[in-house]
Write a protein that holds these residues in place. Structure first.
Motif, PDB file in Angstrom:
ATOM      1  N   SER A 191      32.925  45.307  12.823  1.00  0.00           N
ATOM      2  CA  SER A 191      32.968  45.961  11.518  1.00  0.00           C
ATOM      3  C   SER A 191      31.728  46.834  11.342  1.00  0.00           C
ATOM      4  CB  SER A 191      33.039  44.918  10.401  1.00  0.00           C
ATOM      5  OG  SER A 191      33.165  45.554   9.151  1.00  0.00           O
ATOM      6  N   GLY A 192      31.957  48.071  10.927  1.00  0.00           N
ATOM      7  CA  GLY A 192      30.849  49.013  10.748  1.00  0.00           C
ATOM      8  C   GLY A 192      30.616  49.911  11.948  1.00  0.00           C
ATOM      9  N   THR A 193      31.264  49.615  13.072  1.00  0.00           N
ATOM     10  CA  THR A 193      31.143  50.483  14.249  1.00  0.00           C
ATOM     11  C   THR A 193      31.718  51.865  13.932  1.00  0.00           C
ATOM     12  OG1 THR A 193      31.313  48.646  15.805  1.00  0.00           O
ATOM     13  CG2 THR A 193      31.863  50.822  16.636  1.00  0.00           C
ATOM     14  N   THR A 194      31.034  52.897  14.402  1.00  0.00           N
ATOM     15  CA  THR A 194      31.499  54.266  14.171  1.00  0.00           C
ATOM     16  C   THR A 194      31.580  55.022  15.488  1.00  0.00           C
ATOM     17  OG1 THR A 194      30.532  54.339  11.950  1.00  0.00           O
ATOM     18  CG2 THR A 194      31.015  56.447  12.998  1.00  0.00           C
ATOM     19  N   PHE A 195      32.732  55.631  15.711  1.00  0.00           N
ATOM     20  CA  PHE A 195      32.908  56.538  16.838  1.00  0.00           C
ATOM     21  C   PHE A 195      33.537  57.829  16.325  1.00  0.00           C
ATOM     22  CE2 PHE A 195      33.108  52.538  19.396  1.00  0.00           C
ATOM     23  CZ  PHE A 195      32.031  52.809  20.231  1.00  0.00           C
ATOM     24  N   SER A 196      33.216  58.919  16.978  1.00  0.00           N
ATOM     25  CA  SER A 196      33.885  60.179  16.645  1.00  0.00           C
ATOM     26  C   SER A 196      35.345  60.103  17.082  1.00  0.00           C
ATOM     27  CB  SER A 196      33.195  61.361  17.338  1.00  0.00           C
ATOM     28  OG  SER A 196      33.389  61.280  18.741  1.00  0.00           O
ATOM     29  N   GLN A 197      36.134  61.023  16.576  1.00  0.00           N
ATOM     30  CA  GLN A 197      37.536  61.091  17.012  1.00  0.00           C
ATOM     31  C   GLN A 197      37.617  61.278  18.517  1.00  0.00           C
ATOM     32  OE1 GLN A 197      39.795  64.258  15.166  1.00  0.00           O
ATOM     33  NE2 GLN A 197      41.516  64.022  16.563  1.00  0.00           N
ATOM     34  N   LEU A 198      36.755  62.138  19.069  1.00  0.00           N
ATOM     35  CA  LEU A 198      36.776  62.382  20.513  1.00  0.00           C
ATOM     36  C   LEU A 198      36.427  61.128  21.291  1.00  0.00           C
ATOM     37  CD1 LEU A 198      37.063  64.389  22.847  1.00  0.00           C
ATOM     38  CD2 LEU A 198      34.620  64.902  22.600  1.00  0.00           C
ATOM     39  N   ASP A 199      35.388  60.412  20.864  1.00  0.00           N
ATOM     40  CA  ASP A 199      35.004  59.186  21.578  1.00  0.00           C
ATOM     41  C   ASP A 199      36.088  58.119  21.467  1.00  0.00           C
ATOM     42  OD1 ASP A 199      32.657  60.214  22.512  1.00  0.00           O
ATOM     43  OD2 ASP A 199      31.372  59.310  20.978  1.00  0.00           O
ATOM     44  N   THR A 200      36.768  58.072  20.348  1.00  0.00           N
ATOM     45  CA  THR A 200      37.863  57.115  20.203  1.00  0.00           C
ATOM     46  C   THR A 200      39.004  57.452  21.166  1.00  0.00           C
ATOM     47  OG1 THR A 200      37.282  56.842  17.855  1.00  0.00           O
ATOM     48  CG2 THR A 200      39.444  56.045  18.552  1.00  0.00           C
ATOM     49  N   LEU A 201      39.284  58.747  21.309  1.00  0.00           N
ATOM     50  CA  LEU A 201      40.292  59.166  22.287  1.00  0.00           C
ATOM     51  C   LEU A 201      39.873  58.790  23.709  1.00  0.00           C
ATOM     52  CD1 LEU A 201      41.282  62.662  20.853  1.00  0.00           C
ATOM     53  CD2 LEU A 201      42.863  60.769  21.275  1.00  0.00           C
ATOM     54  N   LYS A 202      38.585  58.883  23.997  1.00  0.00           N
ATOM     55  CA  LYS A 202      38.102  58.469  25.320  1.00  0.00           C
ATOM     56  C   LYS A 202      38.422  56.996  25.581  1.00  0.00           C
ATOM     57  CE  LYS A 202      34.182  61.707  25.524  1.00  0.00           C
ATOM     58  NZ  LYS A 202      32.709  61.828  25.538  1.00  0.00           N
ATOM     59  N   ILE A 203      38.180  56.153  24.582  1.00  0.00           N
ATOM     60  CA  ILE A 203      38.435  54.719  24.748  1.00  0.00           C
ATOM     61  C   ILE A 203      39.935  54.474  24.941  1.00  0.00           C
ATOM     62  CG2 ILE A 203      38.176  52.435  23.690  1.00  0.00           C
ATOM     63  CD1 ILE A 203      35.816  53.629  22.070  1.00  0.00           C
ATOM     64  N   VAL A 204      40.753  55.235  24.226  1.00  0.00           N
ATOM     65  CA  VAL A 204      42.206  55.073  24.322  1.00  0.00           C
ATOM     66  C   VAL A 204      42.732  55.531  25.681  1.00  0.00           C
ATOM     67  CG1 VAL A 204      44.417  55.853  23.386  1.00  0.00           C
ATOM     68  CG2 VAL A 204      42.540  55.271  21.834  1.00  0.00           C
ATOM     69  N   LEU A 205      42.256  56.679  26.163  1.00  0.00           N
ATOM     70  CA  LEU A 205      42.834  57.272  27.370  1.00  0.00           C
ATOM     71  C   LEU A 205      42.141  56.837  28.654  1.00  0.00           C
ATOM     72  CD1 LEU A 205      43.488  60.907  26.112  1.00  0.00           C
ATOM     73  CD2 LEU A 205      45.145  59.063  26.388  1.00  0.00           C
ATOM     74  N   ILE A 206      40.835  56.675  28.616  1.00  0.00           N
ATOM     75  CA  ILE A 206      40.104  56.322  29.836  1.00  0.00           C
ATOM     76  C   ILE A 206      40.162  54.824  30.082  1.00  0.00           C
ATOM     77  CG2 ILE A 206      37.853  56.360  30.983  1.00  0.00           C
ATOM     78  CD1 ILE A 206      37.243  58.944  29.407  1.00  0.00           C
ATOM     79  N   GLU A 207      39.831  54.051  29.049  1.00  0.00           N
ATOM     80  CA  GLU A 207      39.831  52.592  29.178  1.00  0.00           C
ATOM     81  C   GLU A 207      41.194  51.988  28.866  1.00  0.00           C
ATOM     82  OE1 GLU A 207      37.863  48.955  30.072  1.00  0.00           O
ATOM     83  OE2 GLU A 207      37.228  51.028  30.326  1.00  0.00           O
ATOM     84  N   SER A 208      42.072  52.785  28.238  1.00  0.00           N
ATOM     85  CA  SER A 208      43.427  52.354  27.868  1.00  0.00           C
ATOM     86  C   SER A 208      43.415  51.157  26.927  1.00  0.00           C
ATOM     87  CB  SER A 208      44.261  52.019  29.117  1.00  0.00           C
ATOM     88  OG  SER A 208      45.635  52.044  28.822  1.00  0.00           O
ATOM     89  N   ALA A 209      42.507  51.177  25.953  1.00  0.00           N
ATOM     90  CA  ALA A 209      42.375  50.061  25.014  1.00  0.00           C
ATOM     91  C   ALA A 209      43.473  50.111  23.961  1.00  0.00           C
ATOM     92  CB  ALA A 209      41.001  50.096  24.352  1.00  0.00           C
ATOM     93  N   ASN A 210      44.294  49.063  23.906  1.00  0.00           N
ATOM     94  CA  ASN A 210      45.403  49.024  22.951  1.00  0.00           C
ATOM     95  C   ASN A 210      44.928  48.957  21.512  1.00  0.00           C
ATOM     96  OD1 ASN A 210      47.647  48.946  24.868  1.00  0.00           O
ATOM     97  ND2 ASN A 210      46.860  46.940  25.450  1.00  0.00           N
ATOM     98  N   ASN A 211      43.889  48.180  21.267  1.00  0.00           N
ATOM     99  CA  ASN A 211      43.441  48.039  19.885  1.00  0.00           C
ATOM    100  C   ASN A 211      42.913  49.362  19.328  1.00  0.00           C
ATOM    101  OD1 ASN A 211      41.262  47.513  21.788  1.00  0.00           O
ATOM    102  ND2 ASN A 211      39.960  46.993  20.026  1.00  0.00           N
ATOM    103  N   TYR A 212      42.234  50.143  20.143  1.00  0.00           N
ATOM    104  CA  TYR A 212      41.729  51.436  19.663  1.00  0.00           C
ATOM    105  C   TYR A 212      42.869  52.444  19.473  1.00  0.00           C
ATOM    106  CZ  TYR A 212      36.765  50.362  19.846  1.00  0.00           C
ATOM    107  OH  TYR A 212      35.517  49.842  19.579  1.00  0.00           O
TER     108      TYR A 212
END
Length: 409
Positions: free
Chosen positions: A140-161
């Motif tokens: 809670s309180g973690t902040t990522f930019s839209q671009l960094d969030t897309l990185k987590i989704v596409l590179i790491e393939s994180a379902n929760n993100y």
């Protein structure tokens, strides 16, 4: 008996008017004959054909379905296996990313707005942990930019993100699904069904043809093209995240997205570049249903090697190549030849057609353009100039005088 005055008068009139008529005929005949336009030369064309490269049998993956297509084209080069929709696992996240960017565009290099994660996102994280899904820690309180969030989704393939991203973008997963369906409809991807943002459900399905087009759409986005080709990246608070695509950098592979699910097997939507005769060939392909990612990697590499072998640099027309002959009324002949070489890097099964078109020619100099050779390779047509191999000269006054204008005689 001497001629009478009247007879002499009549004879003189005959001579005078006869001479005038002859003079008038000459005055009319000579200009008309010497200046009359010549008939066009008769053209006899030689059948022109091009033999495509010899096809090499493709080495298809051992299971599931697969397809391959050119990046800049809208047709498949080849496909195998099921043409019906199959489970696509985390390849679903490409639809997620495209739909989010459709609603919240990013320019290349722009981080976009910040996304702050809260207790709801922690709950999403816990849900996917319980389902044994791929996750990345969030607090809670973690902040990522839209671009960094897309990185987590596409590179790491994180379902929760992925779910947190669409909730931020559309307010809920349900609203995201409406937007995703609209996106699929807009782009004619009627063989694709999306029921969540992650690919955890086996009901996320697509055809191999749709997936090749989906890959093209992803690579048309500079933001996504850069992300899917990233092997690893560092993010504050998370450290290094690694791309799940083990083929990145191998055999020219530079994307796009992996997927793994019991019902789907090991899946890969991929892109690659290779060079034929100094020309870069860019491909998009997909392989679904492998037993594991090692088998998948081996299958894709085998497929790419056989695909590359089916491309060749083909000389479709050669300077000086004869495509026809002109023959004039006065017996002069000249060959019609290709003015310059024309080559094309082409797929072995691409249809090739050629059409020779010439203009009307009466006289002309060697090297003068007299038509075009239209060569069509698939959907691409090129026009190669045609020229006279030798000059076609004027027949001269004697031939003109001895071959009067047909309309007068």
């Amino acid at each position: 008996m001497p001629l009478t005055r009247q007879q002499i008068y009549h004879r003189r009139r005959i001579v005078v008017f006869g001479s005038l008529a002859l003079l008038l005929a000459v005055l009319i005949y000579l200009p008309l004959t010497l200046l009359a336009p010549l008939e066009r030369a008769a053209a006899k064309l030689t059948p022109f054909s091009v033999a495509p490269p010899v096809a090499v049998e493709l080495t298809w993956p051992r299971s599931g379905g697969a397809a391959i297509g050119l990046l800049g084209d809208d047709v498949l080069l080849a496909r195998t296996g099921s043409e019906e929709p199959l489970p696509i696992a985390s390849i679903t996240k490409i639809v997620t990313a495209l739909t989010v960017l459709d609603a919240h565009p990013l320019a290349e290099g722009e981080p976009g707005p910040d996304i702050t994660f809260d207790q709801d996102d922690i709950a999403i994280y816990n849900e996917y942990v319980a389902q044994n899904g791929k996750v990345v820690w969030v607090s809670s309180g973690t902040t990522f930019s839209q671009l960094d969030t897309l990185k987590i989704v596409l590179i790491e393939s994180a379902n929760n993100y992925a779910e947190s991203l669409v909730t931020w973008a559309f307010g809920s997963e349900a609203e995201y699904l409406k937007a995703a369906q609209a996106f699929l409809t807009e782009h004619g991807l009627s063989g694709t069904t999306i029921v969540d943002s992650t690919g955890m459900s086996p009901q996320n399905t697509s055809t191999t043809a749709d997936l090749v087009e989906l890959g093209r759409l992803a690579l048309q986005s500079p933001v996504l093209a850069q992300l899917v080709s990233t092997s690893e990246t560092d993010l504050p608070g998370l450290g290094t995240i690694d791309n799940t695509n083990i083929l990145l950098g191998v055999d020219g592979v530079d994307g796009i997205k992996t997927g793994t699910l019991d019902e789907a097997g090991a899946c890969l939507l991929f892109s690659t570049d290779f060079t034929i005769a100094d020309e870069t060939v860019s491909l998009v392909g997909v392989s679904l249903g492998a037993r594991n990612h090692d088998e998948l990697a081996a299958d894709v590499r085998g497929l790419l090697a056989s695909v590359e072998a089916n491309f060749a640099d083909v000389q479709l027309a050669t300077a000086g190549q004869v495509v026809g002959e002109l023959t004039t009324e006065w017996g002069e002949t000249a060959q019609i030849v290709v003015a310059e070489d024309y080559r094309e890097v082409m797929w072995s099964e691409t249809p090739v057609t050629a059409l020779v078109t010439t203009r009307d020619v009466t006289t002309g100099s060697a090297g003068e353009e007299v038509g075009v050779l239209s060569v069509t390779v698939g959907k691409k047509t090129a026009e190669v100039p045609l020229e006279l191999a030798t000059s076609v000269g004027d027949p001269g006054p004697w031939w003109r005088l001895t071959n009067p204008v047909p309309l007068l005689f």
